[in-house]
Motif scaffolding. Structure first.
Motif, PDB file in Angstrom:
ATOM      1  N   ARG A   2       0.973  -1.302  -0.107  1.00  0.00           N
ATOM      2  CA  ARG A   2      -0.537   0.130  -0.390  1.00  0.00           C
ATOM      3  C   ARG A   2       0.823   1.007   0.495  1.00  0.00           C
ATOM      4  O   ARG A   2       1.419   2.358   0.587  1.00  0.00           O
ATOM      5  CB  ARG A   2      -0.547  -0.083   1.399  1.00  0.00           C
ATOM      6  CG  ARG A   2      -2.512   0.809   1.425  1.00  0.00           C
ATOM      7  CD  ARG A   2      -3.194   1.185   2.561  1.00  0.00           C
ATOM      8  NE  ARG A   2      -3.016  -0.626   2.796  1.00  0.00           N
ATOM      9  CZ  ARG A   2      -2.194  -0.957   3.973  1.00  0.00           C
ATOM     10  NH1 ARG A   2      -1.096  -0.850   4.053  1.00  0.00           N
ATOM     11  NH2 ARG A   2      -2.589  -2.540   3.294  1.00  0.00           N
ATOM     12  N   THR A  55      -3.918   4.665   3.692  1.00  0.00           N
ATOM     13  CA  THR A  55      -5.200   3.533   3.386  1.00  0.00           C
ATOM     14  C   THR A  55      -6.259   4.219   4.279  1.00  0.00           C
ATOM     15  O   THR A  55      -5.814   3.492   5.598  1.00  0.00           O
ATOM     16  CB  THR A  55      -5.810   2.002   3.013  1.00  0.00           C
ATOM     17  OG1 THR A  55      -4.822   1.715   1.711  1.00  0.00           O
ATOM     18  CG2 THR A  55      -7.384   1.800   2.365  1.00  0.00           C
ATOM     19  N   LEU A  60     -10.924   1.013   4.997  1.00  0.00           N
ATOM     20  CA  LEU A  60     -11.073  -0.244   5.845  1.00  0.00           C
ATOM     21  C   LEU A  60     -11.944  -1.336   6.127  1.00  0.00           C
ATOM     22  O   LEU A  60     -12.622  -2.155   6.534  1.00  0.00           O
ATOM     23  CB  LEU A  60      -9.657  -0.464   6.305  1.00  0.00           C
ATOM     24  CG  LEU A  60      -8.405  -0.042   5.918  1.00  0.00           C
ATOM     25  CD1 LEU A  60      -7.457   0.397   6.882  1.00  0.00           C
ATOM     26  CD2 LEU A  60      -7.751  -0.967   4.289  1.00  0.00           C
ATOM     27  N   THR A  63     -14.950  -2.108   3.272  1.00  0.00           N
ATOM     28  CA  THR A  63     -14.446  -3.658   2.866  1.00  0.00           C
ATOM     29  C   THR A  63     -14.446  -4.399   3.970  1.00  0.00           C
ATOM     30  O   THR A  63     -14.973  -5.046   3.360  1.00  0.00           O
ATOM     31  CB  THR A  63     -12.839  -3.235   2.464  1.00  0.00           C
ATOM     32  OG1 THR A  63     -12.669  -1.947   1.353  1.00  0.00           O
ATOM     33  CG2 THR A  63     -13.098  -4.261   1.945  1.00  0.00           C
ATOM     34  N   ASP A  78      -3.052 -10.737   2.802  1.00  0.00           N
ATOM     35  CA  ASP A  78      -2.555  -8.795   2.077  1.00  0.00           C
ATOM     36  C   ASP A  78      -1.331  -8.659   1.600  1.00  0.00           C
ATOM     37  O   ASP A  78      -0.489  -9.153   1.600  1.00  0.00           O
ATOM     38  CB  ASP A  78      -2.256  -8.224   3.803  1.00  0.00           C
ATOM     39  CG  ASP A  78      -2.622  -6.755   2.584  1.00  0.00           C
ATOM     40  OD1 ASP A  78      -2.882  -6.372   1.948  1.00  0.00           O
ATOM     41  OD2 ASP A  78      -2.856  -5.914   4.052  1.00  0.00           O
ATOM     42  N   CYS A  81       1.466  -5.481   0.671  1.00  0.00           N
ATOM     43  CA  CYS A  81       0.446  -5.576   2.913  1.00  0.00           C
ATOM     44  C   CYS A  81       1.045  -3.772   3.385  1.00  0.00           C
ATOM     45  O   CYS A  81       0.268  -3.426   3.619  1.00  0.00           O
ATOM     46  CB  CYS A  81       0.971  -6.119   3.898  1.00  0.00           C
ATOM     47  SG  CYS A  81       2.516  -6.637   3.673  1.00  0.00           S
ATOM     48  N   GLY A  86      -3.607  -3.265   5.978  1.00  0.00           N
ATOM     49  CA  GLY A  86      -5.250  -4.217   5.870  1.00  0.00           C
ATOM     50  C   GLY A  86      -5.491  -5.776   6.209  1.00  0.00           C
ATOM     51  O   GLY A  86      -6.176  -6.040   6.744  1.00  0.00           O
ATOM     52  N   PHE A 140      -4.692  -3.130  -0.986  1.00  0.00           N
ATOM     53  CA  PHE A 140      -5.631  -2.023  -0.364  1.00  0.00           C
ATOM     54  C   PHE A 140      -4.179  -0.684  -1.723  1.00  0.00           C
ATOM     55  O   PHE A 140      -3.265  -0.595  -0.603  1.00  0.00           O
ATOM     56  CB  PHE A 140      -5.678  -0.985   0.792  1.00  0.00           C
ATOM     57  CG  PHE A 140      -6.974  -2.042   1.101  1.00  0.00           C
ATOM     58  CD1 PHE A 140      -7.946  -1.881   1.361  1.00  0.00           C
ATOM     59  CD2 PHE A 140      -6.218  -3.398   2.189  1.00  0.00           C
ATOM     60  CE1 PHE A 140      -8.734  -2.188   1.831  1.00  0.00           C
ATOM     61  CE2 PHE A 140      -7.662  -4.286   2.295  1.00  0.00           C
ATOM     62  CZ  PHE A 140      -8.855  -3.202   2.669  1.00  0.00           C
TER      63      PHE A 140
END
Length: 253
Positions: A2, A55, A60, A63, A78, A81, A86, A140
């Motif tokens: 991410r 993110t 999060l 989702t 993830d 990651c 996440g 993400f």
């Protein structure tokens, strides 16, 4: 992974200032921008969670809510990651082991420190070292770091990593209306990145406009997934009422 050099988007905003006392300085961001993706995020890792590039929790949380009825899930992955934000989605949904994979050693170190109970693996997401180990995979904010020619390898690796019936889920930005400022910001950002990568090496791959739903759906379908997409309405809307984000759901038969 991410890892976003670019503005985090209309939902994430700039509530956490990049130039806060805990976040990176303008000089540090410039050094990162002139580095490779891996080295740039190795440099940024200690301060990454204090930037708006992480993110947002609303993404999060929405989702996780959207995925809650699609299980049950045992083991979760993830993909890309980063510092592990996440993980909170996977720990909410999965009853078994949580694994995060990224190619930045320093981002993984931050993730490991925050969640030592998870398994953190350093690997290139284009060559994931897993086979039928997971029921749910998430990602993400990472797709912009893969050129369209690289997405098939990414999606094929996730497909291999999932058990039969497994789900790969990730939010993407819905195309903003032409009248919205975010449309022009993403267009301008991608143009600047193309110029930067033309005149400077190593390249820093991060583009907004190469990861639209039709192209993603085609690549996922080619990898073997059955694909649907739902609006993440809880993650905000543009002024015309259209959603900021879509949740892509790719199921392995």
């Amino acid at each position: 992974m991410r890892i976003q050099l670019s503005p985090a988007g209309p939902v994430d905003g700039y509530a956490r200032s990049v130039f806060s006392s805990q976040g990176p300085s303008a000089r540090e961001l410039c050094v990162q921008a002139l580095s490779s993706v891996e080295h740039g995020y190795d440099l940024l890792a200690p301060k990454f969670d204090y930037t708006p590039y992480r993110t947002a929790d609303v993404v999060l949380d929405t989702t996780a809510e959207a995925l809650a009825g699609l299980g049950p899930f045992t083991d979760g992955l993830d993909v890309c990651c980063g510092t592990g934000a996440g993980t909170q989605v996977l720990t909410t949904l999965c009853r078994g082991r949580i694994t995060g994979v990224d190619f930045s050693a320093n981002m993984l170190a931050q993730a490991r420190a925050a969640n030592p109970d998870a398994l953190w693996v350093r690997a290139d997401a284009r060559a994931l070292p897993f086979a039928e180990r997971f029921d749910l995979a998430v990602s993400f904010g990472a797709l912009g770091h893969f050129l369209p020619s690289e997405r098939p390898a990414l999606f094929e690796g996730v497909y291999r990593a999932l058990r039969p019936g497994g789900l790969f889920a990730f939010p993407i930005e819905a195309p903003p209306p032409l009248t919205d400022s975010w449309y022009w910001q993403t267009l301008g950002f991608d143009l600047v990145m193309r110029v930067r990568n033309t005149v400077w090496r190593p390249p820093f791959v991060m583009y907004y406009r190469t990861s639209r739903l039709p192209a993603i759906r085609a690549d996922l379908t080619s990898a073997g997934f059955s694909v649907t997409a739902d609006a993440l309405t809880g993650a905000g809307r543009y002024r015309d009422g259209s959603p900021h984000r879509l949740l892509v759901l790719a199921r392995k038969p």
